[in-house]
Structure formats: C-alpha cells, structure tokens
Design a protein around this motif. Sequence first.
Motif, PDB file in Angstrom:
ATOM      1  N   ALA A  51       0.811  -1.222   0.000  1.00  0.00           N
ATOM      2  CA  ALA A  51       0.000   0.000   0.000  1.00  0.00           C
ATOM      3  C   ALA A  51       0.844   1.271   0.000  1.00  0.00           C
ATOM      4  O   ALA A  51       0.575   2.204  -0.761  1.00  0.00           O
ATOM      5  CB  ALA A  51      -0.952  -0.003   1.205  1.00  0.00           C
ATOM      6  N   SER A  52       1.867   1.325   0.831  1.00  0.00           N
ATOM      7  CA  SER A  52       2.686   2.539   0.895  1.00  0.00           C
ATOM      8  C   SER A  52       3.443   2.760  -0.411  1.00  0.00           C
ATOM      9  O   SER A  52       3.636   3.905  -0.843  1.00  0.00           O
ATOM     10  CB  SER A  52       3.663   2.470   2.073  1.00  0.00           C
ATOM     11  OG  SER A  52       4.517   1.348   1.955  1.00  0.00           O
ATOM     12  N   LEU A  53       3.831   1.672  -1.071  1.00  0.00           N
ATOM     13  CA  LEU A  53       4.549   1.779  -2.340  1.00  0.00           C
ATOM     14  C   LEU A  53       3.676   2.398  -3.421  1.00  0.00           C
ATOM     15  O   LEU A  53       4.082   3.347  -4.103  1.00  0.00           O
ATOM     16  CB  LEU A  53       5.046   0.399  -2.784  1.00  0.00           C
ATOM     17  CG  LEU A  53       5.653   0.308  -4.194  1.00  0.00           C
ATOM     18  CD1 LEU A  53       6.879   1.204  -4.313  1.00  0.00           C
ATOM     19  CD2 LEU A  53       6.006  -1.144  -4.526  1.00  0.00           C
ATOM     20  N   ILE A  54       2.466   1.893  -3.594  1.00  0.00           N
ATOM     21  CA  ILE A  54       1.625   2.402  -4.685  1.00  0.00           C
ATOM     22  C   ILE A  54       1.080   3.789  -4.359  1.00  0.00           C
ATOM     23  O   ILE A  54       0.898   4.618  -5.254  1.00  0.00           O
ATOM     24  CB  ILE A  54       0.477   1.411  -5.021  1.00  0.00           C
ATOM     25  CG1 ILE A  54      -0.212   1.790  -6.339  1.00  0.00           C
ATOM     26  CG2 ILE A  54      -0.527   1.301  -3.882  1.00  0.00           C
ATOM     27  CD1 ILE A  54       0.710   1.774  -7.536  1.00  0.00           C
ATOM     28  N   ARG A  55       0.853   4.085  -3.089  1.00  0.00           N
ATOM     29  CA  ARG A  55       0.449   5.449  -2.723  1.00  0.00           C
ATOM     30  C   ARG A  55       1.519   6.451  -3.145  1.00  0.00           C
ATOM     31  O   ARG A  55       1.226   7.479  -3.766  1.00  0.00           O
ATOM     32  CB  ARG A  55       0.225   5.551  -1.211  1.00  0.00           C
ATOM     33  CG  ARG A  55      -1.090   5.018  -0.701  1.00  0.00           C
ATOM     34  CD  ARG A  55      -1.364   5.478   0.711  1.00  0.00           C
ATOM     35  NE  ARG A  55      -2.434   4.687   1.334  1.00  0.00           N
ATOM     36  CZ  ARG A  55      -2.230   3.714   2.205  1.00  0.00           C
ATOM     37  NH1 ARG A  55      -0.996   3.409   2.575  1.00  0.00           N
ATOM     38  NH2 ARG A  55      -3.247   3.055   2.725  1.00  0.00           N
ATOM     39  N   GLY A  56       2.759   6.129  -2.803  1.00  0.00           N
ATOM     40  CA  GLY A  56       3.856   7.025  -3.145  1.00  0.00           C
ATOM     41  C   GLY A  56       4.095   7.110  -4.642  1.00  0.00           C
ATOM     42  O   GLY A  56       4.322   8.197  -5.182  1.00  0.00           O
ATOM     43  N   ALA A  57       4.034   5.967  -5.319  1.00  0.00           N
ATOM     44  CA  ALA A  57       4.315   5.927  -6.756  1.00  0.00           C
ATOM     45  C   ALA A  57       3.266   6.714  -7.546  1.00  0.00           C
ATOM     46  O   ALA A  57       3.599   7.502  -8.443  1.00  0.00           O
ATOM     47  CB  ALA A  57       4.371   4.481  -7.238  1.00  0.00           C
ATOM     48  N   LEU A  58       1.992   6.509  -7.236  1.00  0.00           N
ATOM     49  CA  LEU A  58       0.941   7.222  -7.957  1.00  0.00           C
ATOM     50  C   LEU A  58       0.902   8.703  -7.576  1.00  0.00           C
ATOM     51  O   LEU A  58       0.640   9.566  -8.420  1.00  0.00           O
ATOM     52  CB  LEU A  58      -0.422   6.576  -7.695  1.00  0.00           C
ATOM     53  CG  LEU A  58      -0.701   5.281  -8.442  1.00  0.00           C
ATOM     54  CD1 LEU A  58      -2.043   4.696  -8.017  1.00  0.00           C
ATOM     55  CD2 LEU A  58      -0.679   5.488  -9.947  1.00  0.00           C
ATOM     56  N   GLY A  59       1.198   8.983  -6.308  1.00  0.00           N
ATOM     57  CA  GLY A  59       1.247  10.378  -5.891  1.00  0.00           C
ATOM     58  C   GLY A  59       2.303  11.146  -6.659  1.00  0.00           C
ATOM     59  O   GLY A  59       2.071  12.267  -7.123  1.00  0.00           O
ATOM     60  N   LYS A  60       3.460  10.524  -6.846  1.00  0.00           N
ATOM     61  CA  LYS A  60       4.550  11.155  -7.590  1.00  0.00           C
ATOM     62  C   LYS A  60       4.191  11.295  -9.063  1.00  0.00           C
ATOM     63  O   LYS A  60       4.476  12.314  -9.699  1.00  0.00           O
ATOM     64  CB  LYS A  60       5.825  10.340  -7.426  1.00  0.00           C
ATOM     65  CG  LYS A  60       7.084  10.999  -8.006  1.00  0.00           C
ATOM     66  CD  LYS A  60       8.326  10.189  -7.658  1.00  0.00           C
ATOM     67  CE  LYS A  60       9.586  10.820  -8.234  1.00  0.00           C
ATOM     68  NZ  LYS A  60       9.842  12.167  -7.659  1.00  0.00           N
ATOM     69  N   ALA A  61       3.548  10.266  -9.622  1.00  0.00           N
ATOM     70  CA  ALA A  61       3.157  10.301 -11.031  1.00  0.00           C
ATOM     71  C   ALA A  61       2.157  11.422 -11.296  1.00  0.00           C
ATOM     72  O   ALA A  61       2.250  12.138 -12.296  1.00  0.00           O
ATOM     73  CB  ALA A  61       2.568   8.955 -11.448  1.00  0.00           C
ATOM     74  N   VAL A  62       1.197  11.577 -10.397  1.00  0.00           N
ATOM     75  CA  VAL A  62       0.198  12.639 -10.557  1.00  0.00           C
ATOM     76  C   VAL A  62       0.851  14.006 -10.401  1.00  0.00           C
ATOM     77  O   VAL A  62       0.595  14.938 -11.179  1.00  0.00           O
ATOM     78  CB  VAL A  62      -0.940  12.460  -9.525  1.00  0.00           C
ATOM     79  CG1 VAL A  62      -1.838  13.698  -9.499  1.00  0.00           C
ATOM     80  CG2 VAL A  62      -1.763  11.220  -9.861  1.00  0.00           C
ATOM     81  N   GLU A  63       1.730  14.136  -9.400  1.00  0.00           N
ATOM     82  CA  GLU A  63       2.416  15.404  -9.155  1.00  0.00           C
ATOM     83  C   GLU A  63       3.239  15.838 -10.359  1.00  0.00           C
ATOM     84  O   GLU A  63       3.311  17.018 -10.703  1.00  0.00           O
ATOM     85  CB  GLU A  63       3.315  15.260  -7.923  1.00  0.00           C
ATOM     86  CG  GLU A  63       4.097  16.505  -7.553  1.00  0.00           C
ATOM     87  CD  GLU A  63       5.022  16.265  -6.376  1.00  0.00           C
ATOM     88  OE1 GLU A  63       5.986  17.041  -6.226  1.00  0.00           O
ATOM     89  OE2 GLU A  63       4.793  15.309  -5.607  1.00  0.00           O
ATOM     90  N   GLU A  64       3.873  14.865 -11.023  1.00  0.00           N
ATOM     91  CA  GLU A  64       4.748  15.167 -12.161  1.00  0.00           C
ATOM     92  C   GLU A  64       4.020  15.055 -13.500  1.00  0.00           C
ATOM     93  O   GLU A  64       4.643  15.191 -14.549  1.00  0.00           O
ATOM     94  CB  GLU A  64       5.955  14.232 -12.132  1.00  0.00           C
ATOM     95  CG  GLU A  64       6.814  14.418 -10.881  1.00  0.00           C
ATOM     96  CD  GLU A  64       7.961  13.417 -10.793  1.00  0.00           C
ATOM     97  OE1 GLU A  64       8.028  12.510 -11.659  1.00  0.00           O
ATOM     98  OE2 GLU A  64       8.786  13.538  -9.860  1.00  0.00           O
ATOM     99  N   ASN A  65       2.712  14.763 -13.445  1.00  0.00           N
ATOM    100  CA  ASN A  65       1.912  14.616 -14.667  1.00  0.00           C
ATOM    101  C   ASN A  65       2.550  13.609 -15.628  1.00  0.00           C
ATOM    102  O   ASN A  65       2.621  13.831 -16.844  1.00  0.00           O
ATOM    103  CB  ASN A  65       1.740  15.975 -15.357  1.00  0.00           C
ATOM    104  CG  ASN A  65       0.594  15.968 -16.363  1.00  0.00           C
ATOM    105  OD1 ASN A  65      -0.364  15.201 -16.227  1.00  0.00           O
ATOM    106  ND2 ASN A  65       0.702  16.798 -17.387  1.00  0.00           N
ATOM    107  N   ALA A  66       3.011  12.501 -15.077  1.00  0.00           N
ATOM    108  CA  ALA A  66       3.699  11.474 -15.869  1.00  0.00           C
ATOM    109  C   ALA A  66       2.686  10.677 -16.698  1.00  0.00           C
ATOM    110  O   ALA A  66       1.630  10.301 -16.192  1.00  0.00           O
ATOM    111  CB  ALA A  66       4.476  10.538 -14.961  1.00  0.00           C
ATOM    112  N   PRO A  67       3.003  10.390 -17.966  1.00  0.00           N
ATOM    113  CA  PRO A  67       2.092   9.642 -18.837  1.00  0.00           C
ATOM    114  C   PRO A  67       2.191   8.137 -18.611  1.00  0.00           C
ATOM    115  O   PRO A  67       2.726   7.399 -19.437  1.00  0.00           O
ATOM    116  CB  PRO A  67       2.576  10.025 -20.245  1.00  0.00           C
ATOM    117  CG  PRO A  67       4.053  10.246 -20.066  1.00  0.00           C
ATOM    118  CD  PRO A  67       4.229  10.829 -18.683  1.00  0.00           C
TER     119      PRO A  67
END
Length: 243
Positions: A182-198
């Motif tokens: 859970a902590s891994l995907i929270r952090g990974a998706l949070g970073k992706a959204v913050e950086e607008n990663a495709p």
Amino acid sequence: MAGFLKRLLGREAEKTLRCGAVVPAAGSSSRMGGQDKILLPLDGVPVLIRTLRALESSALITEIIVVTREDLIVPISQLCRDAALSKVSKVVIGGSSRAESVLRGIRALPEETELIAIHDGARPLVTTEVIDQAITMAAQRGAAAPAVPVKDTVKKAHDGLVEETPDRSSLFAVQTPQVFDASLIRGALGKAVEENAPITDDCSAVERLGMQVFLTQGDYTNLKITTPEDMAVAEGLLAWRQS
C-alpha cells in the motif's frame, strides 16, 4: 497439536494476505460508440457487476472501492446495492486521469490497509485464481501483476515502416489486478500525478521509481472490454465457460 498449529499458521497467513481493492470505472468509453461499457449487459448482468462479483469471490480481498465519473455515482451505487455486494464499501468520484482516479480510490481505503489490488472495471472475466496468485506474490515481493505471453509477432514501426521485430519470447501482455504494497503504490501514484507522468498502467508508476514488478500467471480469457468486438468475444467466452 501438529494439526492445530497448521490450522493456526494457515489462518495467520491468510490474514496477512488480505487486501483492499480499487476498481477504476471512470473512463469515457469513447471506443464503445458512446455507450458506458461498464453498464452494458454481459449475459444479462452489467459488466461492472460481474467484475465486482469476481473480486468479492476472493477470500483475500476484504474491501472494494469503485471509482467512477460523477454522473455515474448514483446509478453505480444503486447497482451495487441491488447486487448485494457486501465488500463494496464506497463509490467515489474519479479525477482527470486514470492515475488520479486510482489514487482517490486508494485514499478511500482504511489507512491500515497493507496491500492494494487495482483491477479494471471492464475486466469481468477475471478468475479467483488469477486474483489470489497476484495478491500472494505482492505480499511476498511488494508488487505483482498477472500476465500472459504474447501470441502474435509484434513489430515496432514508425510512419508505417517496420523498425524492429522484438523477440516474442520476452513479451507479455500485462493484465489486472495489479497488486502492491500500500505505501509503495500510494507514493508511486502520488509522484506520477504530481509530475503529470504519462503512465499506461499502475505498474508503470512503480517502475518509474526503479522498483521491480513480478509477473504471475494470467489468463487469456481475462480480457479488457474496450470495443464492441470485445463484448462479442466476452459473451462467447462466458458461454464457453458455462457449457
């Protein structure tokens, strides 16, 4: 005594493997001719309800969050009530991207959730075996997804000109549920959204962090319904399973 210990350890193992599930169902269904694919009947049952029933059938999943568009909140909530889906705890509004929608679903799960399975709302034919294998692997390795070997020869091309033919033996079609710590995907998706990663799937968000994703055995019948042709195939597969 040995039998008691075995049962006790078995219960403890099952407890550690239980996880929450997030089901993104907020897409526009643009390739379905304007129809909401998740609401279309598949042998008389809406696609989304078949998907949710498949997730409910796994003893390792304890709670399900559905993420959808604002205009579908009421009809989907009603469908879930009518279907008596006991594990669906919330239906929440998605965001402007798939990553943001999934992240909203994750945030709707209890903080103490240790594993999170993310499964496409338009994959109604997933089996309990596929679900449980991915959850088990994620519990051991932190990130896992079901996949099947690619059957067709794949070409890499540019402007209609073939540039490369990758070795098919190393190519896999990745499916869902994709399951993570859970902590891994929270952090990974949070970073992706913050950086607008495709990112194209949830594994991609984890891979961006340099983390490994382990593949489990998928199923060729675990197709994602995207076009009208996919609905026809799903109907055929369902009939084949029931024959």
